[in-house]
Design an enzyme around this catalytic site. Structure first.
Site, PDB file in Angstrom:
ATOM      1  N   GLN A 126       0.891  -1.166   0.000  1.00 38.64           N
ATOM      2  CA  GLN A 126       0.000   0.000   0.000  1.00 38.64           C
ATOM      3  C   GLN A 126       0.925   1.211   0.000  1.00 38.64           C
ATOM      4  O   GLN A 126       1.467   1.586   1.041  1.00 38.64           O
ATOM      5  CB  GLN A 126      -0.922  -0.024   1.220  1.00 38.64           C
ATOM      6  CG  GLN A 126      -1.670   1.287   1.489  1.00 38.64           C
ATOM      7  CD  GLN A 126      -2.521   1.741   0.311  1.00 38.64           C
ATOM      8  OE1 GLN A 126      -3.257   0.957  -0.289  1.00 38.64           O
ATOM      9  NE2 GLN A 126      -2.419   3.013  -0.045  1.00 38.64           N
ATOM     10  N   GLU A 260      -6.838   2.540  -5.571  1.00 38.96           N
ATOM     11  CA  GLU A 260      -6.983   2.582  -7.024  1.00 38.96           C
ATOM     12  C   GLU A 260      -5.719   2.211  -7.787  1.00 38.96           C
ATOM     13  O   GLU A 260      -5.384   2.871  -8.781  1.00 38.96           O
ATOM     14  CB  GLU A 260      -7.431   3.995  -7.416  1.00 38.96           C
ATOM     15  CG  GLU A 260      -6.395   5.116  -7.189  1.00 38.96           C
ATOM     16  CD  GLU A 260      -6.392   5.743  -5.808  1.00 38.96           C
ATOM     17  OE1 GLU A 260      -6.831   5.073  -4.858  1.00 38.96           O
ATOM     18  OE2 GLU A 260      -5.951   6.897  -5.675  1.00 38.96           O
ATOM     19  N   ASN A 261      -4.990   1.186  -7.377  1.00 43.12           N
ATOM     20  CA  ASN A 261      -3.795   0.822  -8.134  1.00 43.12           C
ATOM     21  C   ASN A 261      -4.212   0.546  -9.575  1.00 43.12           C
ATOM     22  O   ASN A 261      -5.184  -0.159  -9.823  1.00 43.12           O
ATOM     23  CB  ASN A 261      -3.110  -0.367  -7.486  1.00 43.12           C
ATOM     24  CG  ASN A 261      -2.527  -0.010  -6.129  1.00 43.12           C
ATOM     25  OD1 ASN A 261      -1.961   1.067  -5.961  1.00 43.12           O
ATOM     26  ND2 ASN A 261      -2.715  -0.875  -5.153  1.00 43.12           N
ATOM     27  N   HIS A 284     -15.933   4.436  -7.094  1.00 41.72           N
ATOM     28  CA  HIS A 284     -14.920   5.387  -6.629  1.00 41.72           C
ATOM     29  C   HIS A 284     -13.527   5.019  -7.152  1.00 41.72           C
ATOM     30  O   HIS A 284     -12.847   5.843  -7.765  1.00 41.72           O
ATOM     31  CB  HIS A 284     -14.931   5.442  -5.093  1.00 41.72           C
ATOM     32  CG  HIS A 284     -13.925   6.386  -4.520  1.00 41.72           C
ATOM     33  ND1 HIS A 284     -14.233   7.669  -4.140  1.00 41.72           N
ATOM     34  CD2 HIS A 284     -12.597   6.248  -4.295  1.00 41.72           C
ATOM     35  CE1 HIS A 284     -13.139   8.281  -3.704  1.00 41.72           C
ATOM     36  NE2 HIS A 284     -12.128   7.427  -3.781  1.00 41.72           N
ATOM     37  N   GLU A 285     -13.118   3.782  -6.905  1.00 41.50           N
ATOM     38  CA  GLU A 285     -11.756   3.387  -7.305  1.00 41.50           C
ATOM     39  C   GLU A 285     -11.610   3.429  -8.827  1.00 41.50           C
ATOM     40  O   GLU A 285     -10.587   3.840  -9.350  1.00 41.50           O
ATOM     41  CB  GLU A 285     -11.388   2.006  -6.753  1.00 41.50           C
ATOM     42  CG  GLU A 285     -11.489   1.854  -5.233  1.00 41.50           C
ATOM     43  CD  GLU A 285     -10.882   2.987  -4.430  1.00 41.50           C
ATOM     44  OE1 GLU A 285      -9.964   3.660  -4.932  1.00 41.50           O
ATOM     45  OE2 GLU A 285     -11.352   3.213  -3.288  1.00 41.50           O
ATOM     46  N   HIS A 288     -11.035   6.915 -10.149  1.00 41.83           N
ATOM     47  CA  HIS A 288      -9.637   7.366 -10.055  1.00 41.83           C
ATOM     48  C   HIS A 288      -8.862   7.095 -11.355  1.00 41.83           C
ATOM     49  O   HIS A 288      -7.827   7.732 -11.586  1.00 41.83           O
ATOM     50  CB  HIS A 288      -8.914   6.658  -8.910  1.00 41.83           C
ATOM     51  CG  HIS A 288      -9.066   7.321  -7.576  1.00 41.83           C
ATOM     52  ND1 HIS A 288      -8.682   8.622  -7.352  1.00 41.83           N
ATOM     53  CD2 HIS A 288      -9.525   6.853  -6.380  1.00 41.83           C
ATOM     54  CE1 HIS A 288      -8.909   8.922  -6.063  1.00 41.83           C
ATOM     55  NE2 HIS A 288      -9.425   7.858  -5.459  1.00 41.83           N
ATOM     56  N   GLU A 307      -9.006  13.267  -4.564  1.00 44.65           N
ATOM     57  CA  GLU A 307     -10.158  12.653  -3.886  1.00 44.65           C
ATOM     58  C   GLU A 307     -11.450  13.453  -4.043  1.00 44.65           C
ATOM     59  O   GLU A 307     -12.531  12.868  -4.119  1.00 44.65           O
ATOM     60  CB  GLU A 307      -9.843  12.409  -2.406  1.00 44.65           C
ATOM     61  CG  GLU A 307      -8.704  11.414  -2.167  1.00 44.65           C
ATOM     62  CD  GLU A 307      -8.941  10.014  -2.736  1.00 44.65           C
ATOM     63  OE1 GLU A 307     -10.098   9.674  -3.057  1.00 44.65           O
ATOM     64  OE2 GLU A 307      -7.949   9.266  -2.874  1.00 44.65           O
ATOM     65  N   ASP A 364      -0.583  10.499   6.418  1.00 42.87           N
ATOM     66  CA  ASP A 364      -1.433   9.484   7.068  1.00 42.87           C
ATOM     67  C   ASP A 364      -2.116  10.036   8.315  1.00 42.87           C
ATOM     68  O   ASP A 364      -3.183   9.585   8.708  1.00 42.87           O
ATOM     69  CB  ASP A 364      -0.607   8.258   7.497  1.00 42.87           C
ATOM     70  CG  ASP A 364      -0.208   7.402   6.301  1.00 42.87           C
ATOM     71  OD1 ASP A 364      -0.856   7.524   5.241  1.00 42.87           O
ATOM     72  OD2 ASP A 364       0.750   6.611   6.438  1.00 42.87           O
ATOM     73  N   TYR A 372     -12.276  14.749   0.538  1.00 39.00           N
ATOM     74  CA  TYR A 372     -13.252  14.020  -0.274  1.00 39.00           C
ATOM     75  C   TYR A 372     -14.537  14.827  -0.414  1.00 39.00           C
ATOM     76  O   TYR A 372     -14.991  15.132  -1.506  1.00 39.00           O
ATOM     77  CB  TYR A 372     -13.606  12.677   0.383  1.00 39.00           C
ATOM     78  CG  TYR A 372     -12.524  11.638   0.380  1.00 39.00           C
ATOM     79  CD1 TYR A 372     -11.411  11.755   1.211  1.00 39.00           C
ATOM     80  CD2 TYR A 372     -12.604  10.519  -0.440  1.00 39.00           C
ATOM     81  CE1 TYR A 372     -10.423  10.780   1.232  1.00 39.00           C
ATOM     82  CE2 TYR A 372     -11.613   9.541  -0.430  1.00 39.00           C
ATOM     83  CZ  TYR A 372     -10.527   9.681   0.412  1.00 39.00           C
ATOM     84  OH  TYR A 372      -9.547   8.725   0.416  1.00 39.00           O
ATOM     85  N   ARG A 541      -9.642  -1.732   8.669  1.00 38.42           N
ATOM     86  CA  ARG A 541      -9.931  -0.469   7.992  1.00 38.42           C
ATOM     87  C   ARG A 541      -9.845   0.698   8.978  1.00 38.42           C
ATOM     88  O   ARG A 541     -10.600   0.774   9.955  1.00 38.42           O
ATOM     89  CB  ARG A 541     -11.315  -0.539   7.346  1.00 38.42           C
ATOM     90  CG  ARG A 541     -11.572   0.605   6.411  1.00 38.42           C
ATOM     91  CD  ARG A 541     -12.739   0.307   5.506  1.00 38.42           C
ATOM     92  NE  ARG A 541     -13.095   1.471   4.712  1.00 38.42           N
ATOM     93  CZ  ARG A 541     -14.164   1.525   3.947  1.00 38.42           C
ATOM     94  NH1 ARG A 541     -14.971   0.484   3.876  1.00 38.42           N
ATOM     95  NH2 ARG A 541     -14.429   2.606   3.249  1.00 38.42           N
TER      96      ARG A 541
END
Ligand code: BES
Ligand code: ZN
Length: 590
Positions: A126, A260-261, A284-285, A288, A307, A364, A372, A541
């Site tokens: 990540q 969103e890789n 959403h992803e 991106h 975002e 972070d 967002y 999460r």
């Protein structure tokens, strides 16, 4: 345009990485990646070249048979360590051999017990926002893009996947070798790799799912509509330029809902609830792929460009797939959450601005829903100021103009000035971007699904609890909204009542329940403790766990329980999750 990135040692005046050739050996027993990376630069470099690193063991730097002199000459607890390559002599290529740390901040080495199958280990990366530097030395700024190729060695029967195009795989003896190619240039934060006992199933011509075999069938059902989602998104934002859109189901410790890789969205397994109720996560992803992956924020201070735009784009896709009532309900829920977060930060805090200086701030640590929802409200305000037709044409032009580029907030505003001067006249741009809090004239949201919830809140305020029957038809976002509109503290009997009417004892929807747990903690409803512990044990999460620990450290009766509960499950969690919870506990003196 000139700008500086406070989260990177990158100096683009020295040159830029254009391509990287990786050899990656995955060693589960030592929990390290051994990497050889050959970097190609966009032009020959003489003198110094700076790279970002964190916790890396640099084994060697060379070109051909010539060693390159290097030094780690700057250290910073947030930005990491600067790798200084010295005395380059018109080099346009060099190779670095490096070993990651078992504690690399971008990697989680998941034990077999924490996987669905229970037999094989799992590894995933990540990198967003500033963790790629813990895997390989790089110009870890979203303003630099490169293409790459990778050869990955893993022990059989493990499978290596990357956010790139699979070229081929070879299996011999104990090992498998996978070859990937990433032809579209990406910023380092979109580098993605995962290794596990993975199976694959095709969903559509461009779409598929990777997951442990145990979860494959349910995942295939949950994401069956992904192809259709791409088709709708293309109508709104232009052609999908990443060829494939696959999703990868991760172990439950994944710290986000989704990442969103490119070509391969990483997803929490918790979004598979058997009812496709988290379709907006994929919207959403996927969104991106345009806003974020094609048009990228230049620094993490411009994070709202990624975002905020993506949340707006997600809403537009949801509107097409589910209808206006749903998309506006989801936005309304986000707004309620955002306002609570703003109150926690303080309405006049910098952190409530869309853009503010993040020097000496860890991205972070300040991650929240604000970029967002305040960001998407701003975009929606722009849309409403000129009308949808005009704005949709602007959106397509914005994406086409800046594809495969990065831009700052200021560059976005000058493009807006040039393309949509009416919007600049009608919307208070400076207030939205640089003032704290949430503008009072934010665009209104309307939905009959919101109205249904407000009726029940009004009734509650006049002493009437909702019956099971009255909420039976609600979708989870309505339940979430109801819980968000309740007072922070309520009578314990009311907690018990809500637990029953919403069937929380039998639910796995922690995304909804975490707000219930928060109110219960604040209200002293002690019966929720085993449920909370299950939540802390079963998923990583951050957006779910952090509010829970914030509530626990505050309430008298849970304060002393917070640290021991976290310690019982600490080793299951991702380094970023651990860092976030650790910060909450130590700030509270625990
Ligand atoms: N790119 C983010 C996740 C992220 C942001 C990871 C910053 C690390 C640093 C991703 O697109 C995202 O926003 N995920 C949300 C999904 C939701 C808004 C539908 C999440 O995980 O909660
Ligand atoms: Zn996002």
């Amino acid at each position: 345009m000139q700008f500086s990135d406070p989260h990177s040692y990158t100096d683009t005046e020295q040159g830029k990485i254009a391509h990287i050739l990786f050899w990656i050996d995955v060693d589960f027993s030592a929990k390290v990646l051994k990497i050889k990376a050959t970097y190609r630069l966009d032009e020959p470099v003489s003198g110094s070249f700076f790279l970002d690193t964190r916790d890396l063991i640099i084994d060697r730097v060379y070109e051909g048979d010539q060693e390159i002199i290097w030094e780690i000459d700057q250290h910073d607890s947030i930005v990491g360590n600067r790798l200084h390559l010295k005395d380059l002599d018109g080099h346009s290529e060099f190779t670095i051999e490096v070993t990651t740390s078992p504690d690399a901040s971008a990697l989680q080495w998941v034990t077999p017990k924490q996987t669905a199958g229970g037999e094989h280990p799992f590894l995933y990366s990540q990198c967003q926002s500033i963790h790629a530097r813990s895997i390989f030395p790089c110009q870890d700024s979203p303003s630099v893009r490169f293409t790459y190729e990778a050869t990955v060695d893993v022990q059989r029967p493990l499978v290596a996947v990357m956010a790139a195009e699979l070229i081929d795989s070879e299996h011999s003896g104990e090992t498998s070798q996978y070859r990937y190619n990433m032809p579209q240039p990406i910023p380092s934060y979109l580098f993605g790799i995962a290794v596990g006992n993975l199976a694959f199933e095709e969903l559509g011509p461009r779409t598929g799912v990777y997951s442990e075999p145990e979860k494959l069938e349910s995942a295939v059902w949950e994401f069956a509509e992904n192809e259709q989602t791409i088709i709708e998104a293309e109508k709104l934002f232009g052609p999908y330029l990443w060829d494939r859109y696959d999703v990868l189901i991760l172990p439950p410790s994944f710290p986000y809902g989704g990442m969103e890789n490119p070509r391969l969205t990483f997803l929490t397994p918790k979004c598979i609830l058997g009812d496709r109720s988290r379709a907006n996560l994929v919207s959403h992803e996927l969104a991106h792929s345009w806003t974020g992956n094609l048009v990228t924020n230049a620094t993490w201070e411009d994070f709202w460009l990624n975002e905020g735009w993506t949340t707006y784009a997600e809403s537009r896709i949801t509107e097409v797939l589910e209808g206006d009532d749903f998309s506006q309900l989801y936005a309304f829920v986000r707004r309620k959450i955002m306002l609570k977060v703003m109150e926690r930060f303080g309405m006049d805090s910098d952190k409530t601005c869309l853009k503010y200086s993040q020097r000496d701030i860890d991205p972070d640590e300040v991650f929240s829903v604000i970029p967002y929802e305040k960001g998407s409200s701003f975009i929606l305000q722009l849309e409403r100021s000129v009308g949808r037709e005009v704005f949709d044409a602007f959106t397509k032009k914005y994406i086409a103009t800046f594809s495969f580029q990065s831009l700052t907030t200021e560059a976005f505003i000058s493009f807006l000035e040039q393309e949509l001067p009416e919007a600049i006249e009608r919307v208070d741009i400076d207030k939205w971007l640089y003032a704290p809090g949430y503008p009072e004239n934010a665009p209104a949201l309307r939905s009959s699904l919101i109205d249904d919830v407000e009726v029940r809140i009004d009734a509650y305020e006049s002493g009437m609890l909702p019956s099971t029957h009255q909420v039976a038809e609600w979708i989870s976002a309505q339940t979430r909204l109801f819980l968000l509109m309740l007072p922070e503290q309520i009578p314990v009997e009311d907690c018990r009542h809500f637990e029953r009417v919403f069937n929380f004892r039998d639910s796995l929807d922690y995304f909804t329940m975490n707000r219930f747990y928060q109110i219960s903690i604040q209200s002293g409803y002690q019966d929720v403790l085993p449920g909370i512990e299950r939540m802390v044990e079963s998923g990583g999460r951050i957006a779910i766990l952090a509010p829970n620990f914030r509530a626990m450290v505050k309430a008298e009766w849970t304060r002393d329980k917070a640290r021991p509960m976290f310690e019982r499950h600490r080793d299951k969690h991702h380094p970023t999750t651990v860092a976030v919870i650790e910060r909450i506990l130590s700030k509270a003196g625990l």
